[in-house]
Design an enzyme around this catalytic site. Structure first.
Site, PDB file in Angstrom:
ATOM      1  CB  CYS A  66       4.945   6.276   8.787  1.00  0.00           C
ATOM      2  SG  CYS A  66       6.690   6.709   8.723  1.00  0.00           S
TER       3      CYS A  66
ATOM      4  CG  ASN B 265      -1.997  -1.073   1.121  1.00  0.00           C
ATOM      5  OD1 ASN B 265      -2.467  -1.403   0.033  1.00  0.00           O
ATOM      6  ND2 ASN B 265      -2.386  -1.633   2.259  1.00  0.00           N
TER       7      ASN B 265
ATOM      8  CG  HIS C 292       0.933   2.831   4.287  1.00  0.00           C
ATOM      9  ND1 HIS C 292      -0.384   3.226   4.425  1.00  0.00           N
ATOM     10  CD2 HIS C 292       0.919   1.481   4.470  1.00  0.00           C
ATOM     11  CE1 HIS C 292      -1.132   2.174   4.686  1.00  0.00           C
ATOM     12  NE2 HIS C 292      -0.371   1.112   4.726  1.00  0.00           N
TER      13      HIS C 292
END
EC number: 3.1.2.-
Length: 405
Positions: free
Chosen positions: A347, A310, A312
Site C-alpha cells: 500500500c 521502504n 510503503h
C-alpha cells in the site's frame, strides 16, 4: 583538579613577575584590587561582589589602598573585636569544603541516574545462542501502549515484534540500511516484505508488566524466510504470545518480488535455526465477497507517519485498518486471541482503501471467527485476514489457555 579550581575562587595568588609590597600583615601583591566576599549560592555556585564604599578590614584593622601601597588604620574601638589569634587568622576553609561537597554530590547523582537507566528492563538486550542463533530482549509495557482494557494492544505487540527483529539483525551485523537489509541486499536494491503473519494470544500483558521476547529465523521454502517470536512473562516464565511470519524479497525499484540471490543467501543462511514454526495452522484464507460483508469501512487513507523507510505503509498499520470494520460490540464483549493475515500487495502513500468484515458461521466452542478483506477502492486486494475472539470473562484478565505448550 576540582580542589584547585575551587580554591582559586577564594584566594588570589600573585602572578609571576608581580612585585610584593610589605605591610603590617605580610607581603601583599601590588596589583591587589578591592577585596571581595564570596557567598554561597543555593545552586551550589558562588557570587563575587566587590565592596567599593566601605573600608575593608583585616583582623579588625581598616585597610586602605593608595598608589599601590598598603596603609592600615587602627580602630579606636579595637577592644570590641576578638583578639588576634593563630586560629582566627587562618583562612575560612568552610566555603571551599562546601564547594567540593556540592561537586561530589552532583557527580554522585549523575552516576546514579546513568546506572539506573542502564538497568531499565526495556533497555536490556541479551543475545544468546541455542541450536543456532536466537535473540532475546526485554520490554516494559508503558501506559500509552495499552487500551481500554488496560492491556497491551495488538498493534503494540506487532511493533515489539518488529523492534526485536531489527535488533536481532543489528546484533548479527546484518543491519546495513533500511529494515533489516544486508550489504548484498543494498547492492541489489532488495528489501524484505512480509507475506504472512500469524499470532496466538494466551494472555495480554498489562501496564507495568515486564516481558521477554525471543526471536529467531529459519528457512521457508526456496525463496522465503520465516521468523518466529515468543513473548513470556519475565517473572513467571509463562508463555503469553506466539507469533510466526513469512518474508520474501522485493526489488525496491521495480516493486516486484525477487528470488534470493546466492550472495544474499550466504549472508543469512548461517543464522537460520532448523525448527518448525511456533504456530502450525494450515487453514487457508478464502477471499471474502464484499457483497456478503457484515460491516464495511471505506475512505481509509494512509498518513505520512504510516510509511516506513521502504516508502510503503508499514505492515502494522494493516491490522488497524482491518479492525476498523469490526463492530464495536465485539470489542466490548470479546477480546482478540488469534490473528492470521496474508499480505497480497503493498500500500502506497496515495492509496485509498476499504475494510470489509464478515462473521464466520463456523465457531470453535465459545470463540467467534471473523473474515476480513482489505482492498483498494479500485478493487485490488491488499490483504486477507481471519481473526478469532473469545469472551472477556473467560479467565484472569480475560484470558484463557490455548491448550498448547
Amino acid at each position: 583538579m576540582v580542589s584547585a579550581a575551587a580554591s582559586s575562587a577564594f584566594f588570589s595568588f600573585p602572578a609571576p613577575g608581580t612585585s610584593l609590597k610589605p605591610g603590617k600583615f605580610g607581603n601583599w601583591p601590588s596589583n591587589l584590587s578591592v577585596p571581595f566576599n564570596p557567598k554561597a549560592n543555593h545552586n551550589g555556585g558562588f557570587h563575587v561582589k566587590a565592596n567599593t564604599s566601605a573600608h575593608p578590614k583585616a583582623n579588625g584593622s581598616a585597610v586602605s589602598l593608595k598608589d599601590g601601597s598598603l596603609e592600615t588604620q587602627e580602630g579606636t574601638s579595637s577592644s570590641s573585636h576578638p583578639p588576634r589569634t593563630f586560629i582566627n587568622q587562618l583562612p575560612d576553609w568552610s566555603m571551599l569544603l562546601s564547594a567540593i561537597t556540592t561537586v561530589f554530590v552532583a557527580a554522585e547523582k549523575q552516576w546514579t541516574m546513568l546506572d539506573r537507566k542502564s538497568k531499565r528492563p526495556d533497555m536490556l538486550v541479551e543475545p544468546f545462542v541455542q541450536d543456532g542463533v536466537s535473540f532475546k530482549q526485554s520490554f516494559s509495557i508503558r501506559s500509552y501502549e495499552i487500551g481500554a482494557d488496560r492491556t497491551a494492544s495488538i498493534e503494540t505487540l506487532m511493533n515489539i515484534f518488529q523492534e526485536t527483529s531489527l535488533n536481532h539483525c543489528k546484533s548479527l551485523g546484518l543491519l546495513n540500511d533500511g529494515f533489516g537489509r544486508t550489504p548484498e541486499m543494498c547492492k541489489r536494491d532488495l528489501i524484505w516484505v512480509v507475506t504472512k503473519m500469524q499470532i496466538e494470544v494466551n494472555r495480554y500483558p498489562t501496564w507495568g508488566d515486564t516481558i521477554e521476547v525471543t526471536t529467531w529465523v529459519s528457512e521457508s521454502g526456496k525463496n522465503g524466510m520465516s521468523r518466529d517470536w515468543l513473548i513470556s512473562d519475565c517473572h513467571t516464565g509463562e508463555i503469553l504470545i506466539r507469533a510466526t511470519s513469512v518474508w520474501a524479497m522485493m526489488n525496491q525499484k521495480t516493486r516486484r518480488l525477487s528470488k534470493i540471490p546466492d550472495e544474499v543467501r550466504q549472508e543469512i543462511v548461517p543464522y537460520f535455526v532448523d525448527s518448525a514454526p511456533v504456530i502450525e495452522d494450515d487453514r487457508k484464507l478464502h477471499k471474502l465477497d464484499v457483497k456478503t460483508g457484515d460491516s464495511i469501512r471505506n475512505g481509509l487513507t494512509p498518513r505520512w507517519n504510516d510509511l516506513d523507510v521502504n516508502q510503503h505503509v508499514n505492515n502494522v498499520k494493516y491490522i488497524g485498518w482491518i479492525l476498523k470494520s469490526v463492530p464495536t460490540e465485539v470489542f466490548v464483549t470479546q477480546e482478540l486471541c488469534g490473528l492470521t493475515l496474508e499480505y497480497r500487495r503493498e500500500c502506497r502513500r496515495d492509496s485509498v482503501l476499504e475494510s470489509v468484515t464478515a462473521m464466520d458461521p463456523s465457531k470453535e466452542g465459545d470463540r467467534s471467527l471473523y473474515q476480513h478483506l482489505l482492498r483498494l477502492e479500485n478493487g485490488a486486494d491488499i490483504a486477507l485476514g481471519r481473526t478469532e475472539w473469545r469472551p472477556k470473562n473467560a479467565g484472569a484478565n480475560g484470558a484463557v489457555s490455548t491448550g498448547k505448550t
